[in-house]
Design a protein around this motif. Structure first.
Motif, mmCIF file in Angstrom:
data_model
loop_
_atom_site.group_PDB
_atom_site.id
_atom_site.type_symbol
_atom_site.label_atom_id
_atom_site.label_comp_id
_atom_site.label_asym_id
_atom_site.label_seq_id
_atom_site.Cartn_x
_atom_site.Cartn_y
_atom_site.Cartn_z
ATOM 1 N N UNK A 190 -27.197 -21.803 26.008
ATOM 2 C CA UNK A 190 -28.492 -22.446 25.791
ATOM 3 C C UNK A 190 -29.268 -21.795 24.669
ATOM 4 N N UNK A 191 -29.181 -20.474 24.588
ATOM 5 C CA UNK A 191 -29.853 -19.746 23.504
ATOM 6 C C UNK A 191 -29.329 -20.207 22.150
ATOM 7 N N UNK A 192 -28.015 -20.373 22.046
ATOM 8 C CA UNK A 192 -27.422 -20.823 20.784
ATOM 9 C C UNK A 192 -27.845 -22.244 20.441
ATOM 10 N N UNK A 193 -28.150 -23.058 21.472
ATOM 11 C CA UNK A 193 -28.594 -24.411 21.218
ATOM 12 C C UNK A 193 -29.902 -24.486 20.458
ATOM 13 N N UNK A 194 -30.734 -23.441 20.580
ATOM 14 C CA UNK A 194 -32.014 -23.418 19.867
ATOM 15 C C UNK A 194 -31.860 -23.009 18.415
ATOM 16 N N UNK A 195 -30.723 -22.435 18.066
ATOM 17 C CA UNK A 195 -30.546 -21.919 16.709
ATOM 18 C C UNK A 195 -29.878 -22.926 15.777
ATOM 19 N N UNK A 196 -29.564 -24.128 16.296
ATOM 20 C CA UNK A 196 -28.814 -25.114 15.519
ATOM 21 C C UNK A 196 -29.553 -25.524 14.248
ATOM 22 N N UNK A 197 -30.855 -25.798 14.372
ATOM 23 C CA UNK A 197 -31.628 -26.169 13.178
ATOM 24 C C UNK A 197 -32.423 -25.002 12.613
ATOM 25 N N UNK A 198 -32.650 -23.971 13.409
ATOM 26 C CA UNK A 198 -33.459 -22.844 12.946
ATOM 27 C C UNK A 198 -32.743 -22.049 11.855
ATOM 28 N N UNK A 199 -31.507 -21.625 12.138
ATOM 29 C CA UNK A 199 -30.802 -20.739 11.212
ATOM 30 C C UNK A 199 -30.530 -21.362 9.845
ATOM 31 N N UNK A 200 -30.086 -22.633 9.757
ATOM 32 C CA UNK A 200 -29.890 -23.205 8.414
ATOM 33 C C UNK A 200 -31.155 -23.193 7.566
ATOM 34 N N UNK A 201 -32.304 -23.520 8.161
ATOM 35 C CA UNK A 201 -33.554 -23.512 7.400
ATOM 36 C C UNK A 201 -33.945 -22.094 6.989
ATOM 37 N N UNK A 202 -33.768 -21.151 7.913
ATOM 38 C CA UNK A 202 -34.123 -19.761 7.614
ATOM 39 C C UNK A 202 -33.214 -19.195 6.522
ATOM 40 N N UNK A 203 -31.920 -19.485 6.626
ATOM 41 C CA UNK A 203 -30.984 -19.010 5.600
ATOM 42 C C UNK A 203 -31.314 -19.634 4.243
ATOM 43 N N UNK A 204 -31.638 -20.933 4.232
ATOM 44 C CA UNK A 204 -32.009 -21.601 2.982
ATOM 45 C C UNK A 204 -33.244 -20.967 2.373
ATOM 46 N N UNK A 205 -34.209 -20.656 3.207
ATOM 47 C CA UNK A 205 -35.436 -20.037 2.714
ATOM 48 C C UNK A 205 -35.144 -18.656 2.134
ATOM 49 N N UNK A 206 -34.263 -17.897 2.822
ATOM 50 C CA UNK A 206 -33.913 -16.569 2.331
ATOM 51 C C UNK A 206 -33.140 -16.610 1.032
ATOM 52 N N UNK A 207 -32.330 -17.657 0.841
ATOM 53 C CA UNK A 207 -31.504 -17.754 -0.360
ATOM 54 C C UNK A 207 -32.266 -18.305 -1.561
ATOM 55 N N UNK A 208 -33.299 -19.110 -1.317
ATOM 56 C CA UNK A 208 -33.959 -19.832 -2.409
ATOM 57 C C UNK A 208 -35.373 -19.362 -2.714
ATOM 58 N N UNK A 209 -35.935 -18.492 -1.885
ATOM 59 C CA UNK A 209 -37.311 -18.025 -2.099
ATOM 60 C C UNK A 209 -37.357 -16.505 -1.957
ATOM 61 N N UNK A 210 -38.497 -15.883 -2.312
ATOM 62 C CA UNK A 210 -38.600 -14.423 -2.177
ATOM 63 C C UNK A 210 -38.902 -13.929 -0.766
ATOM 64 N N UNK A 211 -38.833 -14.808 0.236
ATOM 65 C CA UNK A 211 -39.129 -14.392 1.603
ATOM 66 C C UNK A 211 -38.223 -13.219 2.005
ATOM 67 N N UNK A 212 -38.759 -12.313 2.810
ATOM 68 C CA UNK A 212 -37.981 -11.172 3.303
ATOM 69 C C UNK A 212 -37.289 -11.580 4.599
ATOM 70 N N UNK A 213 -36.002 -11.906 4.507
ATOM 71 C CA UNK A 213 -35.277 -12.397 5.674
ATOM 72 C C UNK A 213 -35.203 -11.377 6.812
ATOM 73 N N UNK A 214 -35.045 -10.075 6.548
ATOM 74 C CA UNK A 214 -35.063 -9.115 7.669
ATOM 75 C C UNK A 214 -36.361 -9.189 8.472
ATOM 76 N N UNK A 215 -37.506 -9.318 7.783
ATOM 77 C CA UNK A 215 -38.778 -9.445 8.501
ATOM 78 C C UNK A 215 -38.817 -10.740 9.300
ATOM 79 N N UNK A 216 -38.327 -11.834 8.707
ATOM 80 C CA UNK A 216 -38.340 -13.133 9.373
ATOM 81 C C UNK A 216 -37.526 -13.086 10.664
ATOM 82 N N UNK A 217 -36.292 -12.572 10.584
ATOM 83 C CA UNK A 217 -35.424 -12.523 11.759
ATOM 84 C C UNK A 217 -35.953 -11.564 12.814
ATOM 85 N N UNK A 218 -36.500 -10.442 12.370
ATOM 86 C CA UNK A 218 -37.069 -9.478 13.314
ATOM 87 C C UNK A 218 -38.189 -10.112 14.133
ATOM 88 N N UNK A 219 -39.078 -10.836 13.453
ATOM 89 C CA UNK A 219 -40.212 -11.438 14.155
ATOM 90 C C UNK A 219 -39.778 -12.622 15.020
#
Length: 360
Positions: free
Chosen positions: A22-51
């Motif tokens: 069930x936990x993995x079911x929540x990450x289906x749309x979350x992770x692709x968007x977060x990874x895209x943001x980390x790859x295409x913008x200056x966002x700090x992905x470690x901070x994003x995932x930690x929070x």
């Protein structure tokens, strides 16, 4: 294994295979968007995932339910598509968080939702879906062969009956390709600092994006999630309580380098569909996010063509939910206006048209 906690209905937190899936079911749309943001913008992905990890755990304990903790998709989608910059995302997130905290505290959320209207909410979702699809296609053009292979893999996994897991499989392949090309980075914790990716910048575009996000949040993350908690868990979670938690979460997360976050009804439904029944799923997913934060540097080498396919898949999922509307012509009009002009204009125009039609 179960642990009793307070909160809504003194529910127990369970830890089982069902809670894990069930936990993995929540990450289906979350992770692709977060990874895209980390790859295409200056966002700090470690901070994003930690929070993300911290707030998954917090709300799992507070509510005792497998509530979703996901990025505000309109704001993140607009940033990934290049419609707003990261500093504007931060400003829009703080603005949306402040409005949610205020409306939730004084208890006016349900009244605001009536004025916006479902067709406008769905139209904003459609606009974000179209913008994400456009961005995904542009990324795929850079390496069409790899993009086609990733698309075929997605379709193959979906054909085997694992439609919701297809994005996670393709995401995993992308991570493996990134590790092969750049190596696995040494684990490291993000440093505590305010606005690590840059200070917020308030602009007209940020305000317009915030309006579009609030339309989605009120309808999809507050009212709909409240109804879903009653339907699935027979638990009364007020929409104003959800607005308060989303507002406080965003106001705390953005200054620390995270994203504006919400409790999406789709994420809650995804967790339930995959087996989650308690907040234990949140604690499991929170721990996984904390581990991912240690090796977030892999994202810098993530193949953009694969990322493009992921964005298109997420866009299709968003567009599908946008069809659940009471006025398809108005929803389509808002979506196309958001694509061709901007989401703020589409939102305001949609609300005006919805009110005129409703009064007639």
């Amino acid at each position: 294994m179960a642990i009793s906690v307070g909160g809504y209905g003194d529910r127990e937190l369970q830890f089982s295979v069902d809670e894990l899936t069930g936990a993995l079911g929540d990450s289906v749309t979350v992770l692709p968007l977060v990874v895209a943001l980390g790859a295409l913008t200056p966002v700090s992905l470690p901070h994003v995932l930690l929070l993300f990890g911290v707030f998954q755990i917090v709300w799992g304990v507070v509510y005792g339910l497998p509530l979703s903790v996901e990025p505000m998709k309109a704001l993140v989608g607009l940033t990934v598509a290049g419609a707003i910059s990261y500093p504007e995302l931060a400003a829009a997130g703080l603005l949306a968080g402040g409005v949610l905290l205020l409306t939730g505290t004084i208890g006016v959320l349900s009244r605001i939702e009536r004025y916006v209207g479902t067709p406008v909410v769905r139209g904003v979702q459609l606009a974000v879906a179209l913008l994400l699809a456009q961005a995904g296609l542009e990324l795929g053009v850079g390496d069409p062969a790899l993009a086609v292979l990733a698309l075929l893999l997605t379709l193959a996994v979906a054909a085997l009956g694992y439609r919701r897991s297809a994005t996670l499989v393709v995401l995993g392949v992308g991570v493996v390709l990134a590790a092969v090309s750049a190596g696995i980075p040494a684990p490291s914790l993000p440093s505590p600092t305010l606005f690590p990716a840059g200070a917020p910048r308030l602009s007209t575009a940020a305000v317009e994006a915030s309006l579009g996000q609030l339309a989605m949040t009120v309808g999809n993350a507050a009212v709909a999630t409240s109804l879903l908690c009653a339907d699935l868990f027979d638990t009364d979670v007020e929409s104003d309580d959800l607005a308060t938690s989303m507002g406080s979460m965003s106001l705390l997360s953005v200054p620390l380098g995270g994203l504006p976050m919400c409790h999406g009804s789709g994420g809650l439904a995804g967790k339930y569909a995959f087996g989650a029944r308690t907040g234990g799923a949140n604690l499991i997913l929170g721990a996984l996010y904390l581990l991912a934060a240690l090796v977030a540097g892999l994202v810098t080498a993530f193949p953009l063509a694969v990322l493009g396919v992921l964005l298109v898949v997420v866009a299709v999922q968003l567009a599908r939910s946008a069809t659940e509307t009471t006025s398809l012509p108005l929803t389509v009009a808002v979506g196309l206006t958001g694509l061709l002009v901007n989401v703020g204009v589409a939102f305001v125009g949609g609300v005006v048209v919805h009110q005129l039609v409703s009064r007639r």
